[in-house]
Design a protein around this motif. Structure first.
Motif, mmCIF file in Angstrom:
data_model
loop_
_atom_site.group_PDB
_atom_site.id
_atom_site.type_symbol
_atom_site.label_atom_id
_atom_site.label_comp_id
_atom_site.label_asym_id
_atom_site.label_seq_id
_atom_site.Cartn_x
_atom_site.Cartn_y
_atom_site.Cartn_z
ATOM 1 N N UNK A 1 79.643 21.645 -39.207
ATOM 2 C CA UNK A 1 79.304 22.488 -38.060
ATOM 3 C C UNK A 1 78.677 21.617 -36.999
ATOM 4 N N UNK A 2 79.119 21.765 -35.765
ATOM 5 C CA UNK A 2 78.568 21.008 -34.646
ATOM 6 C C UNK A 2 78.188 21.985 -33.540
ATOM 7 N N UNK A 3 76.920 22.009 -33.190
ATOM 8 C CA UNK A 3 76.459 22.915 -32.152
ATOM 9 C C UNK A 3 74.972 23.187 -32.321
ATOM 10 N N UNK A 4 74.482 24.187 -31.603
ATOM 11 C CA UNK A 4 73.076 24.547 -31.673
ATOM 12 C C UNK A 4 72.809 25.288 -32.988
ATOM 13 N N UNK A 5 72.018 24.681 -33.861
ATOM 14 C CA UNK A 5 71.745 25.269 -35.177
ATOM 15 C C UNK A 5 70.555 26.233 -35.050
ATOM 16 N N UNK A 6 70.842 27.420 -34.567
ATOM 17 C CA UNK A 6 69.813 28.435 -34.363
ATOM 18 C C UNK A 6 69.311 28.944 -35.718
ATOM 19 N N UNK A 7 68.175 29.639 -35.742
ATOM 20 C CA UNK A 7 67.663 30.159 -37.021
ATOM 21 C C UNK A 7 68.675 31.025 -37.772
ATOM 22 N N UNK B 1 78.291 21.215 -46.740
ATOM 23 C CA UNK B 1 78.320 21.411 -45.290
ATOM 24 C C UNK B 1 77.505 20.333 -44.598
ATOM 25 N N UNK B 2 78.099 19.702 -43.600
ATOM 26 C CA UNK B 2 77.404 18.744 -42.752
ATOM 27 C C UNK B 2 77.123 19.419 -41.404
ATOM 28 N N UNK B 3 75.903 19.289 -40.894
ATOM 29 C CA UNK B 3 75.544 19.930 -39.628
ATOM 30 C C UNK B 3 75.121 18.888 -38.600
ATOM 31 N N UNK B 4 75.451 19.185 -37.347
ATOM 32 C CA UNK B 4 75.139 18.309 -36.223
ATOM 33 C C UNK B 4 74.670 19.168 -35.060
ATOM 34 N N UNK B 5 73.660 18.708 -34.338
ATOM 35 C CA UNK B 5 73.209 19.420 -33.152
ATOM 36 C C UNK B 5 71.742 19.792 -33.226
ATOM 37 N N UNK B 6 71.196 20.340 -32.134
ATOM 38 C CA UNK B 6 69.784 20.713 -32.088
ATOM 39 C C UNK B 6 69.390 21.615 -33.249
ATOM 40 N N UNK B 7 68.247 21.306 -33.873
ATOM 41 C CA UNK B 7 67.671 22.112 -34.955
ATOM 42 C C UNK B 7 68.517 22.084 -36.232
ATOM 43 N N UNK B 8 69.303 21.025 -36.401
ATOM 44 C CA UNK B 8 70.110 20.949 -37.622
ATOM 45 C C UNK B 8 69.261 20.597 -38.838
ATOM 46 N N UNK B 9 67.984 20.301 -38.627
ATOM 47 C CA UNK B 9 66.994 20.058 -39.689
ATOM 48 C C UNK B 9 67.422 18.947 -40.641
ATOM 49 N N UNK C 1 80.669 30.124 -36.737
ATOM 50 C CA UNK C 1 80.003 31.367 -37.120
ATOM 51 C C UNK C 1 79.586 32.099 -35.851
ATOM 52 N N UNK C 2 79.471 33.407 -35.938
ATOM 53 C CA UNK C 2 79.046 34.184 -34.780
ATOM 54 C C UNK C 2 77.561 33.940 -34.511
ATOM 55 N N UNK C 3 77.234 33.838 -33.238
ATOM 56 C CA UNK C 3 75.840 33.688 -32.840
ATOM 57 C C UNK C 3 75.226 35.076 -32.725
ATOM 58 N N UNK C 4 74.148 35.309 -33.449
ATOM 59 C CA UNK C 4 73.500 36.613 -33.456
ATOM 60 C C UNK C 4 73.125 37.034 -32.029
#
Length: 349
Positions: free
Chosen positions: A184-190, A206-214, A243-246
């Motif tokens: 996943x690449x993007x803003x990792x919101x809560x 899962x590999x995550x990239x982007x702001x707040x990817x922790x 994924x859909x952004x809440x």
């Protein structure tokens, strides 16, 4: 043959009004789409960018379209530019004063049209249903818009988002050469991080990239990503998660749904009502109803890279044939400036 020579008409002049630059720069993508068709485009931000506008904002406690100083600046630009069409991004209506200023600055017949790209579930009290037309990317807001504009001559239409091929450049990297994993690449919101953790708990990698990817072990992954960086990740990993952004998208497709295949990646998307209107599920995009199903789909793609390659190639063709911002610009011009639209669609091919 260029759109201009094909139509033998003066270039349409499009004036774009937007809130300001955020994480998504889709206002730039829309400008690029219109310019690809040979349009003259001028864009103006609603952010206070002069001292008098900032003073007005503080004194009157108003901002954006409600700030008269900002609207006077835009009206002056409209008067100078003389547009054939005014396109306002991400507002369902206009304040009466702003509408009056914009009308007065043009010939009074210039269409003023809105295009919504975020979830819309209430009509702000300062706005009025004064658009000549409203494009909306998500059918979840259709009933509310119809109620608001009932009894007016406003034209309401669903218009999906799209991709900008100049930003999400394609590269023919075969699935066999990619990292056999989900990313996943993007803003990792809560809300997104919560989904990621649930996916990992059922055994999904899962590999995550982007702001707040922790990712404290890889802090460089937590930075904001440019379109070039996003494109590289979409092409580097076998499957890209969407994924859909809440609070943002309900029935429709977000920008990432088009950008992943535009760059040549293999995209995923939850099963939503509008998905099949843009892609063939299972043939141009991977569609999942649960995280367990998503995990199975990723495992299937890892086991069968040829199938993964076929889906990613089909998704890319679909975007390039139907879902670029130049295609959306053709739709808007055809709706409001039909005499300018002759030959434009063929010029994209």
């Amino acid at each position: 043959m260029s759109p201009k020579s094909a139509s033998a008409m003066p270039s349409p002049r499009i004036f774009l009004i937007y809130k300001g630059r955020g994480i998504n720069s889709w206002h730039e993508d829309i400008q690029s789409g219109f310019r690809q068709l040979g349009c003259e485009v001028k864009a103006s931000s609603l952010r206070s960018n002069h001292l008098i506008e900032r003073i007005s904002q503080v004194r009157t406690k108003t901002r954006l379209l409600e700030n008269d100083a900002v609207c006077r600046r835009i009206a002056a630009s409209l008067r100078e530019f003389g547009p054939d069409l005014i396109l306002v991004l991400n507002f369902p209506g206009l304040p009466e004063q702003a509408h009056s200023m914009f009308r007065e600055a043009t010939d009074g017949r210039t269409p003023i049209v809105g295009w919504l790209c975020d979830r819309f579930d209430r009509f702000p009290p300062a706005l009025r249903p004064l658009f000549d037309g409203v494009y909306n990317f998500d059918t979840a807001a259709s009933d509310l818009l119809m109620d608001i504009y009932q009894g007016t001559s406003c034209k309401l239409r669903i218009l999906p988002l799209a991709a900008n091929p100049d930003k999400y450049r394609y590269a023919p990297i075969h699935a066999r050469s990619r990292i056999a994993a989900l990313a996943f690449a993007g803003n990792c919101t809560p809300s997104r991080n919560e989904i990621f953790e649930r996916y990992r708990k059922i055994g999904g990698g899962l590999e995550t990239f982007g702001p707040h990817s922790t990712s404290w072990l890889r802090p460089w992954r937590n930075r904001r990503l440019s379109s070039d960086a996003l494109s590289r990740i979409y092409k580097k990993y076998l499957v890209s998660l969407n994924v859909l952004q809440e609070g943002n998208t309900v029935h429709g497709l977000n920008l990432r749904a088009f950008e992943i295949p535009c760059a040549g990646g293999l995209g995923t998307y939850p099963d939503v009502p509008q998905l099949a209107e843009c892609f063939i599920p299972g043939e141009e995009i991977l569609v999942y109803h649960s995280l367990e199903e998503l995990k199975s789909l990723v495992e299937e793609m890892i086991a069968d890279p040829e199938k993964a390659q076929a889906i990613s190639e089909a998704g890319h063709r679909r975007v390039m044939n139907e879902h670029t911002f130049a295609h959306r610009a053709v739709t808007i011009i055809s709706d409001w400036l039909p005499k300018h639209s002759v030959g434009m669609l063929s010029a994209l091919k």
